[in-house]
Design a protein around this motif. Structure first.
Motif, PDB file in Angstrom:
ATOM      1  N   GLY A  45       0.782  -1.223   0.000  1.00 29.17           N
ATOM      2  CA  GLY A  45       0.000   0.000   0.000  1.00 29.17           C
ATOM      3  C   GLY A  45       0.815   1.276   0.000  1.00 29.17           C
ATOM      4  N   ALA A  46       0.136   2.357   0.357  1.00 30.54           N
ATOM      5  CA  ALA A  46       0.697   3.703   0.266  1.00 30.54           C
ATOM      6  C   ALA A  46       1.915   3.902   1.171  1.00 30.54           C
ATOM      7  N   ASN A  47       1.904   3.313   2.366  1.00 31.85           N
ATOM      8  CA  ASN A  47       3.042   3.488   3.277  1.00 31.85           C
ATOM      9  C   ASN A  47       4.307   2.857   2.706  1.00 31.85           C
ATOM     10  N   TYR A  48       4.154   1.698   2.111  1.00 29.43           N
ATOM     11  CA  TYR A  48       5.307   1.026   1.498  1.00 29.43           C
ATOM     12  C   TYR A  48       5.829   1.858   0.333  1.00 29.43           C
ATOM     13  N   ILE A  49       4.942   2.313  -0.518  1.00 29.21           N
ATOM     14  CA  ILE A  49       5.358   3.113  -1.684  1.00 29.21           C
ATOM     15  C   ILE A  49       6.041   4.396  -1.227  1.00 29.21           C
ATOM     16  N   ALA A  50       5.497   5.053  -0.210  1.00 25.83           N
ATOM     17  CA  ALA A  50       6.106   6.284   0.305  1.00 25.83           C
ATOM     18  C   ALA A  50       7.510   6.012   0.850  1.00 25.83           C
ATOM     19  N   ALA A  51       7.670   4.910   1.549  1.00 26.66           N
ATOM     20  CA  ALA A  51       8.987   4.561   2.098  1.00 26.66           C
ATOM     21  C   ALA A  51       9.976   4.275   0.983  1.00 26.66           C
ATOM     22  N   VAL A  52       9.539   3.576  -0.052  1.00 25.43           N
ATOM     23  CA  VAL A  52      10.412   3.292  -1.197  1.00 25.43           C
ATOM     24  C   VAL A  52      10.814   4.598  -1.877  1.00 25.43           C
ATOM     25  N   ARG A  53       9.846   5.461  -2.080  1.00 33.59           N
ATOM     26  CA  ARG A  53      10.137   6.744  -2.748  1.00 33.59           C
ATOM     27  C   ARG A  53      11.070   7.624  -1.912  1.00 33.59           C
ATOM     28  N   LYS A  54      11.065   7.435  -0.622  1.00 36.21           N
ATOM     29  CA  LYS A  54      11.986   8.168   0.251  1.00 36.21           C
ATOM     30  C   LYS A  54      13.412   7.642   0.100  1.00 36.21           C
ATOM     31  N   ALA A  55      13.537   6.335  -0.098  1.00 33.74           N
ATOM     32  CA  ALA A  55      14.857   5.712  -0.222  1.00 33.74           C
ATOM     33  C   ALA A  55      15.491   5.957  -1.586  1.00 33.74           C
ATOM     34  N   LEU A  56      14.692   5.939  -2.629  1.00 35.30           N
ATOM     35  CA  LEU A  56      15.232   5.954  -3.995  1.00 35.30           C
ATOM     36  C   LEU A  56      16.157   7.126  -4.334  1.00 35.30           C
ATOM     37  N   PRO A  57      15.809   8.377  -4.042  1.00 38.42           N
ATOM     38  CA  PRO A  57      16.733   9.457  -4.421  1.00 38.42           C
ATOM     39  C   PRO A  57      18.108   9.337  -3.781  1.00 38.42           C
ATOM     40  N   HIS A  58      18.136   8.855  -2.551  1.00 42.63           N
ATOM     41  CA  HIS A  58      19.412   8.691  -1.847  1.00 42.63           C
ATOM     42  C   HIS A  58      20.219   7.543  -2.450  1.00 42.63           C
ATOM     43  N   LEU A  59      19.535   6.457  -2.750  1.00 38.65           N
ATOM     44  CA  LEU A  59      20.213   5.317  -3.373  1.00 38.65           C
ATOM     45  C   LEU A  59      20.726   5.688  -4.765  1.00 38.65           C
ATOM     46  N   GLU A  60      19.949   6.456  -5.496  1.00 41.00           N
ATOM     47  CA  GLU A  60      20.367   6.864  -6.839  1.00 41.00           C
ATOM     48  C   GLU A  60      21.594   7.769  -6.802  1.00 41.00           C
ATOM     49  N   LYS A  61      21.633   8.710  -5.864  1.00 43.94           N
ATOM     50  CA  LYS A  61      22.811   9.579  -5.755  1.00 43.94           C
ATOM     51  C   LYS A  61      24.043   8.736  -5.431  1.00 43.94           C
ATOM     52  N   ALA A  62      23.905   7.802  -4.507  1.00 41.82           N
ATOM     53  CA  ALA A  62      25.027   6.935  -4.144  1.00 41.82           C
ATOM     54  C   ALA A  62      25.455   6.091  -5.340  1.00 41.82           C
ATOM     55  N   GLN A  63      24.499   5.561  -6.068  1.00 44.42           N
ATOM     56  CA  GLN A  63      24.808   4.729  -7.228  1.00 44.42           C
ATOM     57  C   GLN A  63      25.491   5.544  -8.321  1.00 44.42           C
ATOM     58  N   ALA A  64      25.051   6.764  -8.513  1.00 43.79           N
ATOM     59  CA  ALA A  64      25.650   7.612  -9.551  1.00 43.79           C
ATOM     60  C   ALA A  64      27.108   7.921  -9.232  1.00 43.79           C
ATOM     61  N   CYS A  65      27.381   8.156  -7.980  1.00 43.61           N
ATOM     62  CA  CYS A  65      28.726   8.568  -7.581  1.00 43.61           C
ATOM     63  C   CYS A  65      29.671   7.398  -7.332  1.00 43.61           C
ATOM     64  N   ASP A  66      29.139   6.288  -6.885  1.00 41.62           N
ATOM     65  CA  ASP A  66      29.957   5.123  -6.546  1.00 41.62           C
ATOM     66  C   ASP A  66      29.189   3.867  -6.951  1.00 41.62           C
ATOM     67  N   PRO A  67      29.214   3.535  -8.250  1.00 41.83           N
ATOM     68  CA  PRO A  67      28.411   2.414  -8.748  1.00 41.83           C
ATOM     69  C   PRO A  67      28.691   1.117  -7.989  1.00 41.83           C
ATOM     70  N   ASP A  68      27.591   0.429  -7.673  1.00 39.30           N
ATOM     71  CA  ASP A  68      27.655  -0.808  -6.903  1.00 39.30           C
ATOM     72  C   ASP A  68      26.522  -1.707  -7.382  1.00 39.30           C
ATOM     73  N   ASP A  69      26.841  -2.930  -7.724  1.00 33.86           N
ATOM     74  CA  ASP A  69      25.829  -3.848  -8.249  1.00 33.86           C
ATOM     75  C   ASP A  69      24.671  -4.061  -7.284  1.00 33.86           C
ATOM     76  N   ASP A  70      24.963  -4.188  -5.995  1.00 32.62           N
ATOM     77  CA  ASP A  70      23.899  -4.420  -5.016  1.00 32.62           C
ATOM     78  C   ASP A  70      22.951  -3.223  -4.928  1.00 32.62           C
ATOM     79  N   THR A  71      23.526  -2.024  -4.939  1.00 33.68           N
ATOM     80  CA  THR A  71      22.692  -0.820  -4.882  1.00 33.68           C
ATOM     81  C   THR A  71      21.835  -0.712  -6.135  1.00 33.68           C
TER      82      THR A  71
END
Length: 184
Positions: free
Chosen positions: A120-146
Motif C-alpha cells: 500500500g501507500a506506506n510502502y510506496i512512500a517509504a520506497v520513494r523516500k529511499a530511492l533518491p538517496h540510493l540513486e545519488k550513491a549509485q551515480a557517484c559510486d556504482p555498486d551492483d547491489d545498490t
C-alpha cells in the motif's frame, strides 16, 4: 532570609546558564574523533551525545563531519532513527556527499522492507523516500547491489517510467559527487 534566597537563586541561575563555549565543544569533538579512531565506540557515542546539543558551535565543516560520524556510529549500533536524523543534517548541508546519501538510502530501504508485507501507500512512500538517496550513491559510486535494490524497488512499486529513465538520472547525478568532507 532574603539574602540567602537571592544567593540560592543566583547560584541556581549561574549553574544552568553555563553553556559550553565553542572551544569546549571543539575540544570534545577532537576527543570524539580520537575515541572513534581508537574504536572506543561507547566512549565516542557518549561524547557524541554530549556534543549534539551544542554542535551548532562547531564550524560548518566540522559540524557536517561530526553529524556524519555520529550518524555512522548510531547506524552501526542499530540506532537507525538517530542515524537518520544525523545523516539528514549532512545531506541538507552537503547534498552531493554521496556517502551520507548511501547511508540514508539503505536505512530508508530497511524501513521500506519492514513495510513490504503491508504494501500500500506506506510502502510506496517509504520506497520513494529511499530511492533518491540510493540513486545519488549509485551515480557517484556504482555498486551492483545498490543498482539491484533500485531496480527492485521500481519494479515493486510498478514505476516503469522511473526504471526506464534511471540511467539518465544517474548520468545527471554523477556530475557533482563529494566523497570526503572537509572539517575546516
Amino acid at each position: 532570609m532574603k539574602k540567602l534566597l537571592f544567593a540560592l537563586c543566583l547560584l541556581f541561575a549561574v549553574s544552568f546558564a553555563h553553556a559550553q563555549t565553542a572551544e569546549e565543544v571543539y575540544s570534545k569533538y577532537l576527543d570524539f574523533n580520537l575515541a572513534r579512531m581508537q574504536q572506543e565506540t561507547d566512549k565516542a557515542l557518549d561524547l557524541g551525545e554530549d556534543i549534539l546539543p551544542n554542535a551548532d558551535k562547531l564550524t560548518a565543516g566540522a559540524r557536517n563531519n561530526f553529524y556524519y560520524s555520529v550518524g555512522n556510529l548510531y547506524e552501526n549500533n542499530s540506532q537507525s532513527v538517530k542515524a537518520i536524523e544525523c545523516y539528514e543534517k549532512v545531506v541538507a548541508a552537503v547534498p552531493d556527499y554521496y556517502v551520507a546519501q548511501r547511508g540514508l538510502g539503505y536505512l530508508y530501504a530497511k524501513q521500506a522492507d519492514a513495510l513490504k508485507a503491508t504494501g500500500g501507500a506506506n510502502y510506496i512512500a517509504a520506497v520513494r523516500k529511499a530511492l533518491p538517496h540510493l540513486e545519488k550513491a549509485q551515480a557517484c559510486d556504482p555498486d551492483d547491489d545498490t543498482l539491484k535494490m533500485i531496480q527492485y524497488f521500481y519494479k515493486a512499486i510498478n514505476d516503469k517510467n522511473g526504471l526506464t529513465t534511471l540511467n539518465d538520472r544517474l548520468k545527471s547525478l554523477k556530475k557533482n559527487c563529494i566523497d570526503l568532507l572537509d572539517d575546516k
